[in-house]
Design an enzyme around this catalytic site. Sequence first.
Site, PDB file in Angstrom:
ATOM      1  N   GLU A  81       0.889  -1.175   0.000  1.00  0.00           N
ATOM      2  CA  GLU A  81       0.000   0.000   0.000  1.00  0.00           C
ATOM      3  C   GLU A  81       0.917   1.212   0.000  1.00  0.00           C
ATOM      4  OE1 GLU A  81      -3.354   0.031  -0.062  1.00  0.00           O
ATOM      5  OE2 GLU A  81      -3.656  -2.129   0.073  1.00  0.00           O
ATOM      6  N   CYS A  91      -2.259   9.539   2.459  1.00  0.00           N
ATOM      7  CA  CYS A  91      -1.769   8.930   1.217  1.00  0.00           C
ATOM      8  C   CYS A  91      -2.665   9.260   0.027  1.00  0.00           C
ATOM      9  CB  CYS A  91      -1.635   7.425   1.378  1.00  0.00           C
ATOM     10  SG  CYS A  91      -3.169   6.650   1.885  1.00  0.00           S
TER      11      CYS A  91
HETATM   12  P1  NAD Z   1       8.227   4.729   4.933  1.00  0.00           P
HETATM   13  O1  NAD Z   1       8.237   3.901   3.721  1.00  0.00           O
HETATM   14  O2  NAD Z   1       9.371   5.633   5.193  1.00  0.00           O
HETATM   15  O3  NAD Z   1       8.073   3.833   6.254  1.00  0.00           O
HETATM   16  C1  NAD Z   1       7.058   2.868   6.411  1.00  0.00           C
HETATM   17  C2  NAD Z   1       7.529   1.761   7.346  1.00  0.00           C
HETATM   18  O4  NAD Z   1       8.668   1.147   6.755  1.00  0.00           O
HETATM   19  C3  NAD Z   1       7.955   2.232   8.733  1.00  0.00           C
HETATM   20  O5  NAD Z   1       7.474   1.316   9.686  1.00  0.00           O
HETATM   21  C4  NAD Z   1       9.471   2.209   8.678  1.00  0.00           C
HETATM   22  O6  NAD Z   1      10.076   1.894   9.909  1.00  0.00           O
HETATM   23  C5  NAD Z   1       9.757   1.124   7.662  1.00  0.00           C
HETATM   24  N1  NAD Z   1      10.998   1.368   6.911  1.00  0.00           N
HETATM   25  C6  NAD Z   1      11.546   2.568   6.604  1.00  0.00           C
HETATM   26  N2  NAD Z   1      12.675   2.393   5.894  1.00  0.00           N
HETATM   27  C7  NAD Z   1      12.838   1.057   5.749  1.00  0.00           C
HETATM   28  C8  NAD Z   1      13.824   0.255   5.111  1.00  0.00           C
HETATM   29  N3  NAD Z   1      14.869   0.782   4.478  1.00  0.00           N
HETATM   30  N4  NAD Z   1      13.667  -1.082   5.167  1.00  0.00           N
HETATM   31  C9  NAD Z   1      12.609  -1.627   5.779  1.00  0.00           C
HETATM   32  N5  NAD Z   1      11.653  -0.904   6.399  1.00  0.00           N
HETATM   33  C10 NAD Z   1      11.769   0.415   6.386  1.00  0.00           C
HETATM   34  O7  NAD Z   1       6.851   5.540   4.866  1.00  0.00           O
HETATM   35  P2  NAD Z   1       6.297   6.634   5.863  1.00  0.00           P
HETATM   36  O8  NAD Z   1       7.123   7.872   5.733  1.00  0.00           O
HETATM   37  O9  NAD Z   1       6.101   6.050   7.211  1.00  0.00           O
HETATM   38  O10 NAD Z   1       4.848   6.889   5.258  1.00  0.00           O
HETATM   39  C11 NAD Z   1       4.607   7.788   4.219  1.00  0.00           C
HETATM   40  C12 NAD Z   1       4.408   7.073   2.892  1.00  0.00           C
HETATM   41  O11 NAD Z   1       3.449   6.048   3.047  1.00  0.00           O
HETATM   42  C13 NAD Z   1       3.873   7.981   1.817  1.00  0.00           C
HETATM   43  O12 NAD Z   1       4.485   7.665   0.602  1.00  0.00           O
HETATM   44  C14 NAD Z   1       2.387   7.621   1.769  1.00  0.00           C
HETATM   45  O13 NAD Z   1       1.760   7.900   0.551  1.00  0.00           O
HETATM   46  C15 NAD Z   1       2.449   6.168   2.049  1.00  0.00           C
HETATM   47  N6  NAD Z   1       1.178   5.715   2.598  1.00  0.00           N
HETATM   48  C16 NAD Z   1       0.398   4.888   1.843  1.00  0.00           C
HETATM   49  C17 NAD Z   1      -0.822   4.487   2.334  1.00  0.00           C
HETATM   50  C18 NAD Z   1      -1.721   3.582   1.549  1.00  0.00           C
HETATM   51  O14 NAD Z   1      -2.689   3.088   2.122  1.00  0.00           O
HETATM   52  N7  NAD Z   1      -1.473   3.340   0.279  1.00  0.00           N
HETATM   53  C19 NAD Z   1      -1.245   4.898   3.592  1.00  0.00           C
HETATM   54  C20 NAD Z   1      -0.407   5.733   4.318  1.00  0.00           C
HETATM   55  C21 NAD Z   1       0.803   6.125   3.824  1.00  0.00           C
END
Ligand code: NAD
Length: 461
Positions: free
Chosen positions: A216, A250
């Site tokens: 997602e 998002c």
């Molecule tokens: P992110 O990808 O930075 O982090 C998400 C999760 O991944 C966190 O728990 C984090 O600890 C983990 N993570 C971060 N870097 C990682 C790595 N290198 N390896 C493994 N895990 C890692 O995202 P964010 O900043 O928390 O959220 C914002 C993003 O999420 C935006 O792009 C937004 O559009 C998207 N989002 C999508 C939805 C949806 O339903 N499609 C909902 C909410 C947010």
Amino acid sequence: MLAPIEQLTIEELIRKQRRFFRTQATKSLAFRLSMLTFLKESIKHHEAEILQALEQDLNKSELDAFTTEIGFVYDEITRTTRELKRWMRPKRVRGASIHLGTQSEVMYEPYGTVLVIAPWNYPFQLAMAPLIGAIAAGNTAVVKPSELTPNVAQMITKVLERAFTDRYVVSVEGDKDVATELLAQKWDHIFFTGSTPVGKIVMEAAAKHLTPVTLELGGKSPAIVHEDANIEIAAKRIAWGKWMNAGQTCVAPDYVLVHESKREAFLEAIKREAFTMFGNGVGTKRFTRIVNETHFDRLTAYLTEGDIFFGGQTDRDELKIAPTVLTDIEEDANVMKDEIFGPILPVLTYRQLDEVIEFVSSRPHPLALYLFTETKAVEQTVMKHLTFGGGCVNDVLMHLTNPNLPFGGVGESGMGSYHGRYSFETFSHAKSILRNTTKFDLPIRYPNFKAAEKLIRLVYR
Ligand code: NAD
């Protein structure tokens, strides 16, 4: 009974969850329903603290926090509990003429031990909503909350510890190193919500074990305001969807494409609506803050890439940025390349619908798309030509509140979907079973049947 979580390594934790899964305990309807009830009871018990954590981490107002984080989860549990028996029932399917004497059905079985990784923008809801699907489908689960909202992460741990004393569902807190360690393990399904770049890392890790993934992700979701749109309604709904949670949603409209004949009317209307709903944001007590300084600095850099039509005020100490509309964006501006994920809204104009189709289709498929028009033909053209996860006509965000619609992205905005029955299916393996009779045995398939080839050719025309 599992040992306290802090005494277990991640490998041990997963091993114990697997062992528990193999007892078959998670598979009965009664078990799944009790676990969903325990989860709801635990959330209710901790509700005030969760609201407080959401205020501490993101300055969310109680109305926003309850509606979009907790109420949404209650509703999903209520609906799932009501429908689960029906969802779990094997689905009978028809056969073809060669299947005389057989019955075919699809059985839904849990994958096993699943991992749910959550982001920070709706930190409670986006950890819990997939988890409801995982439990409903009969899996054990590990949830990894976002480290950027640490108070909410702690509350998730508390909620799960109270609900599931035997740790068959558990929270593992930590940053990307912990996420990396979790991803190195073998899971039966991984459900990830977060950014597109991290989504790629997750899929790569999952590929090593051939683990199925639901991703997602994010992206740039356009709102198109056509020349025949109801401008007042469009401005009001876009303002609401964009500046709720300070644009950190998002599916928030990332930018607006407005017909050039309606530019002035739209800009004036959205300015009015933004101020009525959110004040100037910076001075508004319960306007959601930007999650941290890195994101604050990233967002404020966009403010120089166009003319500020309104807004633009910032407060780095409070991590607040006012609802802002940018016009006359510089060519090649970053604000039109990156997902904004903040309270800045670029407004661009177009003359012909073809320009919109070309603009959107030459970019990665968005997670959402919103079209404001009063003409069916315009709607049909946009729906036919543009691919996106989901969206609305004459509204924003509301598609994700209908549990009967699958919610998810496509291409770079994600793969797979959830909510309601779709969550149950996402966390279930659909097992195909054909049951044959032994009362008779059609000879047609056997090589020693004389007319076999002739008959088979008659069937497979
Ligand atoms: P992110 O990808 O930075 O982090 C998400 C999760 O991944 C966190 O728990 C984090 O600890 C983990 N993570 C971060 N870097 C990682 C790595 N290198 N390896 C493994 N895990 C890692 O995202 P964010 O900043 O928390 O959220 C914002 C993003 O999420 C935006 O792009 C937004 O559009 C998207 N989002 C999508 C939805 C949806 O339903 N499609 C909902 C909410 C947010």
